[in-house]
Design an enzyme around this catalytic site. Structure first.
Site, PDB file in Angstrom:
ATOM      1  N   GLU A  21      35.175  38.217  49.242  1.00 33.25           N
ATOM      2  CA  GLU A  21      36.498  38.353  48.637  1.00 33.25           C
ATOM      3  C   GLU A  21      36.940  39.809  48.648  1.00 33.25           C
ATOM      4  O   GLU A  21      36.232  40.678  48.127  1.00 33.25           O
ATOM      5  CB  GLU A  21      36.470  37.831  47.196  1.00 33.25           C
ATOM      6  CG  GLU A  21      37.848  37.822  46.554  1.00 33.25           C
ATOM      7  CD  GLU A  21      37.814  37.300  45.117  1.00 33.25           C
ATOM      8  OE1 GLU A  21      37.088  37.888  44.292  1.00 33.25           O
ATOM      9  OE2 GLU A  21      38.524  36.322  44.830  1.00 33.25           O
ATOM     10  N   TYR A  31      45.574  40.141  49.120  1.00 35.00           N
ATOM     11  CA  TYR A  31      44.339  39.410  48.811  1.00 35.00           C
ATOM     12  C   TYR A  31      43.855  38.711  50.073  1.00 35.00           C
ATOM     13  O   TYR A  31      44.644  38.113  50.812  1.00 35.00           O
ATOM     14  CB  TYR A  31      44.621  38.361  47.723  1.00 35.00           C
ATOM     15  CG  TYR A  31      43.425  37.494  47.407  1.00 35.00           C
ATOM     16  CD1 TYR A  31      42.568  37.824  46.367  1.00 35.00           C
ATOM     17  CD2 TYR A  31      43.139  36.356  48.169  1.00 35.00           C
ATOM     18  CE1 TYR A  31      41.455  37.043  46.075  1.00 35.00           C
ATOM     19  CE2 TYR A  31      42.026  35.574  47.884  1.00 35.00           C
ATOM     20  CZ  TYR A  31      41.190  35.920  46.842  1.00 35.00           C
ATOM     21  OH  TYR A  31      40.085  35.153  46.577  1.00 35.00           O
TER      22      TYR A  31
END
Ligand code: ADP
Ligand code: MG
Length: 398
Positions: free
Chosen positions: A207, A119
């Protein structure tokens, strides 16, 4: 403003970021062209909606099958079948709410052989007033859950705008993700590219979940979610051109045409207020008395009759609105102007729900007289507290 995954990837590609090849399609008949162009052997068919959690999402229509909103296949005829099933169907994910979102665009992408999923996100940290990175080895899953259960697995740092991105930032990311050798080098390059893109395009958030290491030893951006700072959009006509209005709330689009600060919420009391602080206070007090606001609406300091009428129409057109509270402090804005706007709007669209109006400040007497003389079914509120109680009582009693 938000954009689709495929648009975000195309934008990142301009900055040299390694993203898989893909083709976006709007109609099923373009599926063959896309599969041919990509050549396989693995294709991924990805629903393009402004919400995450697509992979684990479910379509409302049984005819769309039960394989979620992101589907991997080795067969080009299956790509075709997926495209036909998914286009036009409604996908429900953790982020769409129960109503789901209709899938009007698909992204057909080359499949990556995934070794590890990470991530990585970039956002503006309001505390440090700097651009910050959030990195974790726990990719492909719900990052809020990771932050909650295993916060030690999340690494964050912010970048001093005076120096910009530096070598040590890349090394911090590589270390956090357990990368060495060539992969660490790739991470350094990627971090610099992403930071450059973030700043150049005035992003509010970027993101990447997941960022993957492939079995061939490449670091790749497999999903990308980007939102932009609305206040900077005037500098980026190329970004504005990416806007997909079908993804946005129709009421919010209408409000933006009149330069109203409007956000749809899920309560039942429509609010028309001037000034963001007063709007927040109005919403709070509605909650205090047991109901919830249907919207945030700041008509702004310089609102004229047209703006007020437009705002009133947007509120009354919302079927969730069971009552309306108008709370205006006449400073720059005069109470009689607001009153005229309200009367004009009520006469034009009618009033099917209770309306409480509280006016205070410049020309308040003139304003109250305009409303009283119009003979509308309006309840006058004496102060904020009294007004909130009155509208809650009117709606609960109805
Ligand atoms: P969402 O976050 O909305 O569920 P993602 O783009 O992250 O959508 O896709 C969900 C999962 O599908 C990813 O975590 C990854 O495992 C897989 N996936 C997505 N794109 C690809 C791709 N190009 N090749 C292989 N697997 C992919
Ligand atoms: Mg994702």
């Amino acid at each position: 403003m938000n954009i689709h995954e495929y648009q975000a990837k195309a934008l990142l590609r301009e900055f040299g970021v390694a993203v898989p090849r893909g083709v976006a399609i709007l109609k099923a008949s373009d599926a063959d062209l896309a599969t041919d162009e990509l050549g396989g052997p693995v294709w991924v068919v990805k629903s393009q909606i402004h919400a995450g959690g697509r992979g684990k999402g479910k379509f409302k229509e049984a005819s769309a099958g039960d394989k979620g909103g992101v589907r991997v296949t080795k067969s080009s005829s299956e790509v075709n079948q997926f495209v036909k099933q998914m286009l036009g169907a409604t996908l429900v994910t953790e982020q769409t709410g129960p109503a789901g979102k209709q899938v009007n665009r698909l992204y057909i992408e080359e499949g990556s052989e995934i070794d590890k999923e990470f991530y990585l996100s970039i956002l503006v940290d309001r505390e440090t007033s700097e651009v910050s990175f959030v990195v974790s080895t726990e990719g492909g899953v719900n990052i809020e859950e990771v932050a909650h259960k295993t916060p030690e697995k999340i690494v964050t740092f912010s970048v001093d705008p005076a120096t910009g991105i530096m070598g040590h930032h890349g090394r911090t990311v590589a270390k956090a993700l357990g990368l060495s050798g060539d992969l660490a080098k790739q991470a350094g390059k990627l971090v610099a590219q992403l930071y450059t893109a973030f700043v150049a395009k005035d992003m509010a958030m970027l993101e990447i979940n997941p960022l993957v290491v492939t079995k061939h030893g490449d670091l790749r951006v497999l999903d990308a979610k980007v939102s932009f700072d609305d206040n900077a959009l005037y500098r980026h006509p190329d970004v504005v051109a990416l806007r997909d209005e079908t993804e946005e709330d129709a009421k919010e689009i209408e409000a933006s045409k009149y330069d109203l600060n409007y956000i749809t919420l899920d309560g039942t009391i429509g609010c028309m207020v001037n000034g963001a602080g007063l709007a927040m206070a109005t919403m709070d007090i509605i909650k205090l008395y047991g109901l919830a606001p249907a919207n945030f609406l700041d008509v702004g300091g310089g609102a004229d009759k047209n703006k007020v009428t437009a705002a009133f129409k947007i509120i009354t057109a919302d079927p969730n609105v069971k009552g309306i509270l108008i709370n205006i402090f006449g400073g720059i804005m005069k109470c009689d102007i607001i009153a005229e706007g309200v009367v004009a709007a009520v006469k034009e669209v009618g009033l099917k729900v209770p309306l409480v109006v509280r006016l205070e400040g410049t020309n308040v007497e003139a304003g109250k007289k305009i409303i009283a003389d119009a003979g509308l079914n309006v309840v006058a509120g004496d102060n904020l507290d009294d007004s909130a109680q009155k509208i809650v009582k009117a709606v609960k009693g109805a």
